[in-house]
Design a protein around this motif. Structure first.
Motif, PDB file in Angstrom:
ATOM      1  N   PHE A  79      33.844  86.521  98.762  1.00  0.00           N
ATOM      2  CA  PHE A  79      35.092  85.864  98.350  1.00  0.00           C
ATOM      3  C   PHE A  79      35.401  86.104  96.875  1.00  0.00           C
ATOM      4  CE2 PHE A  79      33.537  83.536 102.061  1.00  0.00           C
ATOM      5  CZ  PHE A  79      34.647  83.648 102.885  1.00  0.00           C
ATOM      6  N   CYS A  80      34.916  87.229  96.353  1.00  0.00           N
ATOM      7  CA  CYS A  80      35.177  87.591  94.960  1.00  0.00           C
ATOM      8  C   CYS A  80      36.683  87.791  94.720  1.00  0.00           C
ATOM      9  CB  CYS A  80      34.424  88.883  94.633  1.00  0.00           C
ATOM     10  SG  CYS A  80      34.822  89.597  93.039  1.00  0.00           S
ATOM     11  N   SER A  81      37.263  86.937  93.879  1.00  0.00           N
ATOM     12  CA  SER A  81      38.699  87.038  93.550  1.00  0.00           C
ATOM     13  C   SER A  81      39.557  87.110  94.808  1.00  0.00           C
ATOM     14  CB  SER A  81      38.974  88.251  92.651  1.00  0.00           C
ATOM     15  OG  SER A  81      38.248  88.158  91.449  1.00  0.00           O
ATOM     16  N   ILE A  82      39.164  86.350  95.835  1.00  0.00           N
ATOM     17  CA  ILE A  82      39.896  86.362  97.106  1.00  0.00           C
ATOM     18  C   ILE A  82      41.348  85.951  96.876  1.00  0.00           C
ATOM     19  CG2 ILE A  82      39.336  83.971  97.745  1.00  0.00           C
ATOM     20  CD1 ILE A  82      39.232  86.929 100.184  1.00  0.00           C
ATOM     21  N   GLY A  83      42.252  86.660  97.505  1.00  0.00           N
ATOM     22  CA  GLY A  83      43.682  86.420  97.303  1.00  0.00           C
ATOM     23  C   GLY A  83      44.343  87.482  96.456  1.00  0.00           C
ATOM     24  N   GLU A  84      43.548  88.241  95.705  1.00  0.00           N
ATOM     25  CA  GLU A  84      44.121  89.335  94.925  1.00  0.00           C
ATOM     26  C   GLU A  84      44.562  90.467  95.840  1.00  0.00           C
ATOM     27  OE1 GLU A  84      41.703  89.023  90.635  1.00  0.00           O
ATOM     28  OE2 GLU A  84      41.464  90.792  91.925  1.00  0.00           O
ATOM     29  N   ARG A  85      45.564  91.201  95.386  1.00  0.00           N
ATOM     30  CA  ARG A  85      46.031  92.387  96.093  1.00  0.00           C
ATOM     31  C   ARG A  85      46.027  93.572  95.129  1.00  0.00           C
ATOM     32  NH1 ARG A  85      49.442  90.799 100.700  1.00  0.00           N
ATOM     33  NH2 ARG A  85      49.763  88.537 100.692  1.00  0.00           N
ATOM     34  N   ILE A 121      25.714  80.770 106.782  1.00  0.00           N
ATOM     35  CA  ILE A 121      26.327  82.090 106.597  1.00  0.00           C
ATOM     36  C   ILE A 121      27.422  82.338 107.632  1.00  0.00           C
ATOM     37  CG2 ILE A 121      25.863  84.574 106.769  1.00  0.00           C
ATOM     38  CD1 ILE A 121      23.085  83.909 105.499  1.00  0.00           C
ATOM     39  N   LEU A 122      27.160  82.001 108.884  1.00  0.00           N
ATOM     40  CA  LEU A 122      28.169  82.190 109.935  1.00  0.00           C
ATOM     41  C   LEU A 122      29.413  81.355 109.648  1.00  0.00           C
ATOM     42  CD1 LEU A 122      25.979  82.158 113.188  1.00  0.00           C
ATOM     43  CD2 LEU A 122      26.642  84.109 111.778  1.00  0.00           C
ATOM     44  N   ASP A 123      29.205  80.116 109.233  1.00  0.00           N
ATOM     45  CA  ASP A 123      30.339  79.241 108.919  1.00  0.00           C
ATOM     46  C   ASP A 123      31.166  79.794 107.766  1.00  0.00           C
ATOM     47  OD1 ASP A 123      29.386  77.595 110.881  1.00  0.00           O
ATOM     48  OD2 ASP A 123      29.007  75.869 109.590  1.00  0.00           O
ATOM     49  N   ALA A 124      30.481  80.189 106.700  1.00  0.00           N
ATOM     50  CA  ALA A 124      31.185  80.668 105.506  1.00  0.00           C
ATOM     51  C   ALA A 124      31.957  81.949 105.802  1.00  0.00           C
ATOM     52  CB  ALA A 124      30.184  80.898 104.377  1.00  0.00           C
ATOM     53  N   ALA A 125      31.328  82.865 106.512  1.00  0.00           N
ATOM     54  CA  ALA A 125      31.926  84.178 106.733  1.00  0.00           C
ATOM     55  C   ALA A 125      33.058  84.158 107.754  1.00  0.00           C
ATOM     56  CB  ALA A 125      30.850  85.159 107.186  1.00  0.00           C
ATOM     57  N   SER A 126      33.135  83.116 108.580  1.00  0.00           N
ATOM     58  CA  SER A 126      34.127  83.080 109.662  1.00  0.00           C
ATOM     59  C   SER A 126      35.560  83.037 109.158  1.00  0.00           C
ATOM     60  CB  SER A 126      33.866  81.883 110.581  1.00  0.00           C
ATOM     61  OG  SER A 126      34.071  80.659 109.885  1.00  0.00           O
ATOM     62  N   ILE A 127      35.773  82.615 107.912  1.00  0.00           N
ATOM     63  CA  ILE A 127      37.144  82.490 107.397  1.00  0.00           C
ATOM     64  C   ILE A 127      37.597  83.720 106.614  1.00  0.00           C
ATOM     65  CG2 ILE A 127      37.003  79.968 107.301  1.00  0.00           C
ATOM     66  CD1 ILE A 127      36.649  80.222 104.251  1.00  0.00           C
ATOM     67  N   TYR A 128      36.739  84.741 106.527  1.00  0.00           N
ATOM     68  CA  TYR A 128      37.084  85.891 105.680  1.00  0.00           C
ATOM     69  C   TYR A 128      38.374  86.576 106.119  1.00  0.00           C
ATOM     70  CZ  TYR A 128      37.100  90.498 103.583  1.00  0.00           C
ATOM     71  OH  TYR A 128      37.500  91.631 102.918  1.00  0.00           O
ATOM     72  N   LEU A 129      38.552  86.836 107.401  1.00  0.00           N
ATOM     73  CA  LEU A 129      39.753  87.554 107.856  1.00  0.00           C
ATOM     74  C   LEU A 129      41.033  86.822 107.482  1.00  0.00           C
ATOM     75  CD1 LEU A 129      39.104  89.051 111.415  1.00  0.00           C
ATOM     76  CD2 LEU A 129      39.719  90.278 109.330  1.00  0.00           C
ATOM     77  N   THR A 130      41.016  85.507 107.545  1.00  0.00           N
ATOM     78  CA  THR A 130      42.199  84.740 107.163  1.00  0.00           C
ATOM     79  C   THR A 130      42.439  84.795 105.660  1.00  0.00           C
ATOM     80  OG1 THR A 130      42.232  83.206 109.034  1.00  0.00           O
ATOM     81  CG2 THR A 130      43.082  82.373 106.955  1.00  0.00           C
ATOM     82  N   LYS A 131      41.369  84.729 104.878  1.00  0.00           N
ATOM     83  CA  LYS A 131      41.501  84.637 103.423  1.00  0.00           C
ATOM     84  C   LYS A 131      41.861  85.963 102.760  1.00  0.00           C
ATOM     85  CE  LYS A 131      40.286  80.272 102.716  1.00  0.00           C
ATOM     86  NZ  LYS A 131      41.184  79.300 102.050  1.00  0.00           N
ATOM     87  N   GLU A 132      41.449  87.080 103.336  1.00  0.00           N
ATOM     88  CA  GLU A 132      41.666  88.380 102.698  1.00  0.00           C
ATOM     89  C   GLU A 132      43.158  88.750 102.677  1.00  0.00           C
ATOM     90  OE1 GLU A 132      41.407  90.960 100.462  1.00  0.00           O
ATOM     91  OE2 GLU A 132      39.303  90.839 101.127  1.00  0.00           O
ATOM     92  N   SER A 147      39.292  96.572 104.481  1.00  0.00           N
ATOM     93  CA  SER A 147      38.887  95.167 104.531  1.00  0.00           C
ATOM     94  C   SER A 147      39.100  94.542 105.909  1.00  0.00           C
ATOM     95  CB  SER A 147      39.653  94.367 103.478  1.00  0.00           C
ATOM     96  OG  SER A 147      41.052  94.468 103.690  1.00  0.00           O
ATOM     97  N   ILE A 148      40.180  94.897 106.584  1.00  0.00           N
ATOM     98  CA  ILE A 148      40.434  94.314 107.899  1.00  0.00           C
ATOM     99  C   ILE A 148      39.403  94.815 108.914  1.00  0.00           C
ATOM    100  CG2 ILE A 148      42.063  94.193 109.824  1.00  0.00           C
ATOM    101  CD1 ILE A 148      42.776  92.380 107.489  1.00  0.00           C
ATOM    102  N   ALA A 149      39.107  96.104 108.872  1.00  0.00           N
ATOM    103  CA  ALA A 149      38.114  96.648 109.791  1.00  0.00           C
ATOM    104  C   ALA A 149      36.735  96.044 109.532  1.00  0.00           C
ATOM    105  CB  ALA A 149      38.051  98.174 109.654  1.00  0.00           C
ATOM    106  N   HIS A 150      36.349  95.949 108.258  1.00  0.00           N
ATOM    107  CA  HIS A 150      35.045  95.364 107.940  1.00  0.00           C
ATOM    108  C   HIS A 150      35.023  93.872 108.258  1.00  0.00           C
ATOM    109  CE1 HIS A 150      34.098  98.795 104.847  1.00  0.00           C
ATOM    110  NE2 HIS A 150      34.145  99.212 106.096  1.00  0.00           N
ATOM    111  N   GLY A 151      36.152  93.212 108.041  1.00  0.00           N
ATOM    112  CA  GLY A 151      36.239  91.799 108.407  1.00  0.00           C
ATOM    113  C   GLY A 151      36.131  91.607 109.908  1.00  0.00           C
ATOM    114  N   ALA A 152      36.693  92.536 110.665  1.00  0.00           N
ATOM    115  CA  ALA A 152      36.580  92.475 112.124  1.00  0.00           C
ATOM    116  C   ALA A 152      35.126  92.685 112.551  1.00  0.00           C
ATOM    117  CB  ALA A 152      37.474  93.531 112.772  1.00  0.00           C
ATOM    118  N   ASP A 153      34.451  93.633 111.913  1.00  0.00           N
ATOM    119  CA  ASP A 153      33.040  93.859 112.212  1.00  0.00           C
ATOM    120  C   ASP A 153      32.223  92.597 111.927  1.00  0.00           C
ATOM    121  OD1 ASP A 153      33.726  96.468 112.801  1.00  0.00           O
ATOM    122  OD2 ASP A 153      32.943  97.305 110.929  1.00  0.00           O
ATOM    123  N   LEU A 154      32.551  91.939 110.824  1.00  0.00           N
ATOM    124  CA  LEU A 154      31.845  90.712 110.451  1.00  0.00           C
ATOM    125  C   LEU A 154      32.078  89.623 111.496  1.00  0.00           C
ATOM    126  CD1 LEU A 154      30.211  89.012 108.450  1.00  0.00           C
ATOM    127  CD2 LEU A 154      32.323  88.653 107.143  1.00  0.00           C
TER     128      LEU A 154
END
Length: 276
Positions: A79-85, A121-132, A147-154
């Motif tokens: 979640f490093c600087s999550i929300g940046e584009r 870890i599972l709980d924290a990582a589950s929101i990555y696709l929404t946050k990215e 990021s979307i592909a890696h988020g899908a893999d996660l």
């Protein structure tokens, strides 16, 4: 640094084991510090390749694997600087997601995480696709962000893990839906990686009726937006992403011969929206 990584990649397993015994902690620290380096050769071709080879050969200790996973789930990595584009921080987030997916898959077999660590870890990582928010695929000379592909893999790894809780399913499904509405049409087969998430849910006997409801709601969002806002570039991007995903899902279900009711609903909606 590159010389060290290149040397390790040419070593045989015995030589690598000896190196890890003496220098493992320092090597891991260096690799993680550069996990999201903007240079493609260093980030992807050297560091990630070395990580995968060390992981596959089980040359990390159980403690090291647990420490890496716990580190990567946090604000400085996934979640490093999550929300940046359009910034290089996407590489840190995306490759943290990729490493985490590999570690979660490995833990499913080796169980080096405690139950509390794994659940956290599972709980924290589950929101990555929404946050990215930075959904770039290939970024010129800097290589793959993806990021979307890696988020899908996660997300797929989370679902496949033995400690996956069904309460995370709505969060992950929301992440897929949110991905359709980020203003970009995906062109690097992201929909195939996203459909794998649904496949993993089906493999866990997730209720078919809930997936049907999710498909209906996904198309409802398109309809509501069209009625309230109209034909905007965001609408067309979301419509394209949704249809690409649903077509891929349809053929995946058809070939696997699973969830026939879900396949039928998807087919009906795709046929309807192809005419609009």
């Amino acid at each position: 640094m590159k010389a060290t990584f290149n040397e390790l990649l040419t070593m045989n397993e015995t030589e690598r084991q000896a190196y890890m015994n003496e220098n493992g902690e320092q090597l891991i620290e260096t690799m993680i510090a550069h996990i999201g380096h903007p240079e493609d050769e260093l980030r992807d071709k050297l560091i990630y390749r070395l990580f995968i080879e060390l992981l596959a050969a089980q040359l990390f200790t159980r403690k090291q694997m647990a420490q890496i996973a716990s580190t990567l789930k946090g604000d400085h990595y996934l979640f490093c600087s999550i929300g940046e584009r359009e910034t290089d921080t996407v590489f840190t987030r995306s490759f943290s997601a990729l490493w985490l997916s590999d570690l979660i898959n490995a833990d499913g077999q080796l169980r080096f995480l405690s139950e509390q660590e794994a659940t956290s870890i599972l709980d924290a990582a589950s929101i990555y696709l929404t946050k990215e928010k930075d959904v770039r695929g290939f970024v010129g000379e800097k290589g793959w962000a993806h990021s979307i592909a890696h988020g899908a893999d996660l997300s797929s790894a989370i679902i496949a893990h033995p400690l996956f809780s069904v309460r995370l399913a709505p969060v992950i499904l929301q992440g897929i839906k949110d991905g359709f509405w980020k203003g970009t049409v995906y062109v690097d087969d992201e929909e195939e990686r996203l459909v794998t998430i649904v496949e993993k849910l089906i493999a866990k006997d997730f209720p078919e009726e809930v997936l049907i409801e999710w498909v209906e709601q996904t198309f409802d969002k398109l309809q509501f937006y069209l009625m309230e806002v109209g034909y905007t570039p965001q609408y067309f991007a979301a419509r394209t992403n949704t249809l690409h995903f649903m077509k891929t899902l349809y053929f995946t279900l058809k070939f696997s011969q699973k969830s026939p009711q879900l396949m039928g609903i998807v087919s009906l909606f795709v046929a309807k929206w192809m005419k609009q």
